[in-house]
Structures are given as structure tokens and as C-alpha cells.
Design an enzyme around this catalytic site. Structure first.
Site, PDB file in Angstrom:
ATOM      1  N   ASP A   1      -1.327  26.120-108.214  1.00 46.27           N
ATOM      2  CA  ASP A   1      -0.843  26.645-106.991  1.00 46.27           C
ATOM      3  C   ASP A   1      -0.956  28.164-106.627  1.00 46.27           C
ATOM      4  O   ASP A   1      -0.168  28.652-105.835  1.00 46.27           O
ATOM      5  CB  ASP A   1       0.859  26.297-107.052  1.00 46.27           C
ATOM      6  CG  ASP A   1       1.546  27.036-108.137  1.00 46.27           C
ATOM      7  OD1 ASP A   1       0.788  27.583-109.015  1.00 46.27           O
ATOM      8  OD2 ASP A   1       2.675  27.273-108.239  1.00 46.27           O
TER       9      ASP A   1
ATOM     10  N   ARG B   1      10.068  35.409-119.087  1.00 50.58           N
ATOM     11  CA  ARG B   1      10.298  35.643-117.683  1.00 50.58           C
ATOM     12  C   ARG B   1      11.420  36.965-117.551  1.00 50.58           C
ATOM     13  O   ARG B   1      12.183  37.016-118.583  1.00 50.58           O
ATOM     14  CB  ARG B   1      10.868  34.659-116.881  1.00 50.58           C
ATOM     15  CG  ARG B   1       9.917  33.294-116.920  1.00 50.58           C
ATOM     16  CD  ARG B   1      10.633  32.235-116.070  1.00 50.58           C
ATOM     17  NE  ARG B   1       9.675  30.705-116.347  1.00 50.58           N
ATOM     18  CZ  ARG B   1       8.695  30.231-115.683  1.00 50.58           C
ATOM     19  NH1 ARG B   1       8.150  31.387-114.816  1.00 50.58           N
ATOM     20  NH2 ARG B   1       8.169  29.448-115.851  1.00 50.58           N
TER      21      ARG B   1
ATOM     22  N   ASP C   1       2.252  32.967-109.844  1.00 48.43           N
ATOM     23  CA  ASP C   1       2.750  33.714-108.713  1.00 48.43           C
ATOM     24  C   ASP C   1       3.596  34.947-109.068  1.00 48.43           C
ATOM     25  O   ASP C   1       3.405  35.937-108.765  1.00 48.43           O
ATOM     26  CB  ASP C   1       3.435  32.928-107.584  1.00 48.43           C
ATOM     27  CG  ASP C   1       3.919  33.385-106.328  1.00 48.43           C
ATOM     28  OD1 ASP C   1       2.750  33.729-105.357  1.00 48.43           O
ATOM     29  OD2 ASP C   1       4.927  33.841-106.282  1.00 48.43           O
TER      30      ASP C   1
ATOM     31  N   THR D   1      -1.610  28.762-115.079  1.00 47.25           N
ATOM     32  CA  THR D   1      -0.400  27.824-114.561  1.00 47.25           C
ATOM     33  C   THR D   1      -0.772  26.280-114.482  1.00 47.25           C
ATOM     34  O   THR D   1      -2.011  26.141-113.795  1.00 47.25           O
ATOM     35  CB  THR D   1       0.315  28.363-113.209  1.00 47.25           C
ATOM     36  OG1 THR D   1       1.306  27.184-112.920  1.00 47.25           O
ATOM     37  CG2 THR D   1      -0.603  28.385-112.146  1.00 47.25           C
TER      38      THR D   1
ATOM     39  N   GLY E   1       5.263  30.517-117.224  1.00 49.32           N
ATOM     40  CA  GLY E   1       5.253  29.468-117.985  1.00 49.32           C
ATOM     41  C   GLY E   1       3.888  29.631-118.719  1.00 49.32           C
ATOM     42  O   GLY E   1       2.919  29.929-118.140  1.00 49.32           O
TER      43      GLY E   1
ATOM     44  N   ASP F   1       0.210  24.271-112.515  1.00 55.37           N
ATOM     45  CA  ASP F   1       0.724  23.839-110.952  1.00 55.37           C
ATOM     46  C   ASP F   1      -0.492  23.770-110.187  1.00 55.37           C
ATOM     47  O   ASP F   1      -0.394  23.171-108.946  1.00 55.37           O
ATOM     48  CB  ASP F   1       1.824  24.348-110.725  1.00 55.37           C
ATOM     49  CG  ASP F   1       2.983  23.918-111.252  1.00 55.37           C
ATOM     50  OD1 ASP F   1       2.856  22.845-112.125  1.00 55.37           O
ATOM     51  OD2 ASP F   1       4.133  24.824-111.117  1.00 55.37           O
TER      52      ASP F   1
ATOM     53  N   ARG G   1       7.025  21.937-108.750  1.00 59.56           N
ATOM     54  CA  ARG G   1       8.396  22.580-108.098  1.00 59.56           C
ATOM     55  C   ARG G   1       7.892  22.582-106.335  1.00 59.56           C
ATOM     56  O   ARG G   1       8.627  21.947-105.749  1.00 59.56           O
ATOM     57  CB  ARG G   1       8.979  23.473-108.440  1.00 59.56           C
ATOM     58  CG  ARG G   1      10.216  23.889-107.734  1.00 59.56           C
ATOM     59  CD  ARG G   1      10.929  25.045-108.814  1.00 59.56           C
ATOM     60  NE  ARG G   1      10.348  26.213-108.927  1.00 59.56           N
ATOM     61  CZ  ARG G   1      10.173  27.028-108.018  1.00 59.56           C
ATOM     62  NH1 ARG G   1      10.831  26.997-106.895  1.00 59.56           N
ATOM     63  NH2 ARG G   1       9.427  28.117-108.268  1.00 59.56           N
TER      64      ARG G   1
END
Length: 319
Positions: A129, A72, A103, A125, A11, A127, A171
């Protein structure tokens, strides 16, 4: 080392362009030829590789998205795909690769490193994360976008005495919801790292109503459940009518904040330094305002999410 390349994968996130710019200009400053790989790992396998000059990355630091484009790739997860990518790197004489992504991007970079291609990862990213760093590139821009939306939606919620459910990205990680919920004064914040009780949500809303509060904001990370599902539960159990706003991809776009531009620039330059120093299989991050680097294996293995402090504060402030 004479030639390196840079790609973006997964992303997109605001600040990726600033990172690309830093890799290219730091590399050229240090005497390297720097190549851009277009369309992520898919483009790498297909040989979509071009040499970049100083002017190639001019006028991009303030732009969202990624000038190298992204994608992707399921094929790259296979041995065949990885071997095709290595052949393309060898064809161009590229001796090191900087991978900007999340990731999944790190997993790909780890595989290439194991096969002899020195790779350095940058956490790109929204996120937030990725382990091994306090902040990821794009997170600050995304949460500022969300807070701006929450402020605007609250104006409407106040005017119409409504309860709004605002669904944000996240997510598996609730950082966007948690940070923006606290910053936006949300009455309820729901994140994947914590289970929720529908009765507790209604109890909190009722307490607000009892003291005259007629509007409320619920910030919901998409990984908990769809906003429509939560709205249905509130209606079925308590006959509470809500309005839904799903922010979606607006969170990924826009001009990166000053913080993200500086972060991306620092991390990108450090990635080049690590490649020149002969490092491989590592990712750059920032901890306590200091640049750090960790092995891919360590980052990918450690999936623990620490949200206790800020989550507890959100509970205490939303009484």
C-alpha cells in the site's frame, strides 16, 4: 559521507532481513561504516545503535522478520522525540539513515530529512500500500502464504459442501485479498476500495449452487469488516451457514520468496547509492521492473488506490 545507519519500523515483513543485508554489504563495499538501529524509532531515541560488519548480516537473507527488531513509537511523532533521535545519530557520527517500513515509517523519515538528516526509505510492508512502487518488500511472500492457505481450506470446503469466509490482512488496502482471491479462484472478493452488497454476494453464491456447486470461498480484507460480521449477515438475511478462517499474523512470517529477496536486495543497494550521491527525503521503489525514487512528500500526499483492472477481472472470472 562516511557513516550511515539502517532501521526497520512498523509491522515486520518477509524480506526486511534481505534489505538490511543489502544496505550493510553495499555500504561496506562502497567504503562506508554501517550501523544498525535496534527496535525502530524507539531504539533510535534510546541510542540502541551498533556498528555492523559483513558477518553481522550473514545467514539472514532467507529468514523472515527483522534482525534489527521493530516497534511503533508515539513519542517519535513529537518534536521532542525527533530531537532525541537526531542527538543519538549525531553522537555516533551517523550522516545518513535508511528506513525500512510502511507509511508511518516514511512519515518519520520525512521529518528527520526536514531537520537535516538525509533519509532514504524502503517500502517494507506486506500490504503493498505504498505509492511510488509497484511492489513492497514482503507482499509476494504474504500472498503466496495466503494462496497456500486458500488451497488447503478449499479442500475442506469441498469435502463438507461449505462456504468459507477467509479473512486476510489489509486494513486500508485490498491488494492481498484481491491478488489471492484471483489466484485462489475465490467466488467473492471483498476489499476496502469497493463497497459491497450482501444481496450481490448471495446472488453469486446461488448461481453457483444452481449449476451444482456446493462449496464457495469468500476472501475478505480485514478493512471491510470482521469475518464474524459478514457471517452473521449471511445467516440473518439468507440462513446461509458459513465457516470462518482468520489467517492473522501467519501472513507476516516465513522465509521470503525469491522475488522478495531480490527486490529487497536491489532496493537496499540503491538506497545506499542515493545517500552517497547526496540525496535525501526520498524513497526507493520499482516500477515496470526499473528502480525509481520519489520524494516522501509526493508519496505520502498521493493516497489514490488503483485496483480497477484486477478487480474487474476478478468479477468476470468468478461468475
Amino acid at each position: 559521507m562516511k557513516k550511515i545507519a539502517v532501521l526497520t519500523s512498523g509491522g515486520d515483513s518477509p524480506g526486511m532481513n534481505a534489505a538490511i543485508r543489502a544496505v550493510v554489504r553495499k555500504g561496506i563495499h562502497d567504503g562506508l561504516d554501517v550501523y544498525g538501529v535496534y527496535h525502530g524509532y524507539s531504539g533510535l531515541m534510546e541510542g540502541k545503535i551498533e556498528k555492523l560488519e559483513l558477518g553481522s548480516v550473514g545467514d539472514i537473507i532467507h529468514r523472515g522478520g527483522t534482525m534489527l527488531y521493530t516497534s511503533r513509537s508515539e513519542k517519535f511523532k513529537t518534536e521532542e522525540g525527533q530531537e532525541e533521535a537526531i542527538k543519538q545519530l549525531q553522537k555516533h557520527g551517523i550522516e545518513g539513515l535508511v528506513v525500512i517500513g510502511g507509511d508511518g515509517s516514511y512519515q518519520g523519515a520525512a521529518k528527520l530529512s526536514e531537520k537535516g538528516i538525509p533519509c532514504i526509505g524502503l517500502p517494507g510492508t506486506i500490504d503493498n500500500d505504498i505509492n511510488g512502487t509497484d511492489y513492497t518488500i514482503g507482499f509476494d511472500t504474504a500472498i503466496n502464504t495466503v494462496v497456500d492457505a486458500i488451497d488447503k481450506i478449499r479442500d475442506t470446503a469441498t469435502s463438507h459442501d461449505r462456504t468459507f469466509i477467509i479473512e486476510v490482512m489489509g486494513r486500508l488496502a485490498g491488494d492481498i485479498a484481491l491478488w489471492t482471491g484471483v489466484a485462489g479462484g475465490a467466488e467473492t472478493i471483498l476489499i476496502p476500495e469497493r463497497e459491497y452488497d450482501i444481496d450481490d454476494i448471495m446472488t453469486k453464491l446461488n448461481k453457483g449452487m444452481e449449476r451444482g456447486k456446493k462449496h464457495s470461498i469468500i476472501v475478505l480484507a480485514e478493512g471491510v469488516c470482521p469475518a464474524t460480521e459478514l457471517a452473521e449477515k449471511l445467516m440473518d438475511s439468507f440462513q446461509l451457514e458459513t465457516r470462518i478462517s482468520v489467517l492473522g499474523y501467519i501472513q507476516r512470517g516465513g522465509s521470503p520468496t525469491c522475488f522478495d529477496r531480490v527486490l529487497a536486495s536491489r532496493l537496499g543497494a540503491r538506497a545506499v547509492e542515493l545517500l552517497i550521491a547526496g540525496k535525501r527525503g526520498r524513497a526507493v521503489g520499482i516500477t515496470n521492473q526499473q528502480l525509481v525514487d520519489s520524494g516522501f512528500e509526493e508519496i505520502l500526499k498521493n493516497k489514490d488506490r488503483v485496483v480497477d483492472g484486477l478487480y474487474e477481472l476478478s468479477q468476470q472470472l468468478s461468475i
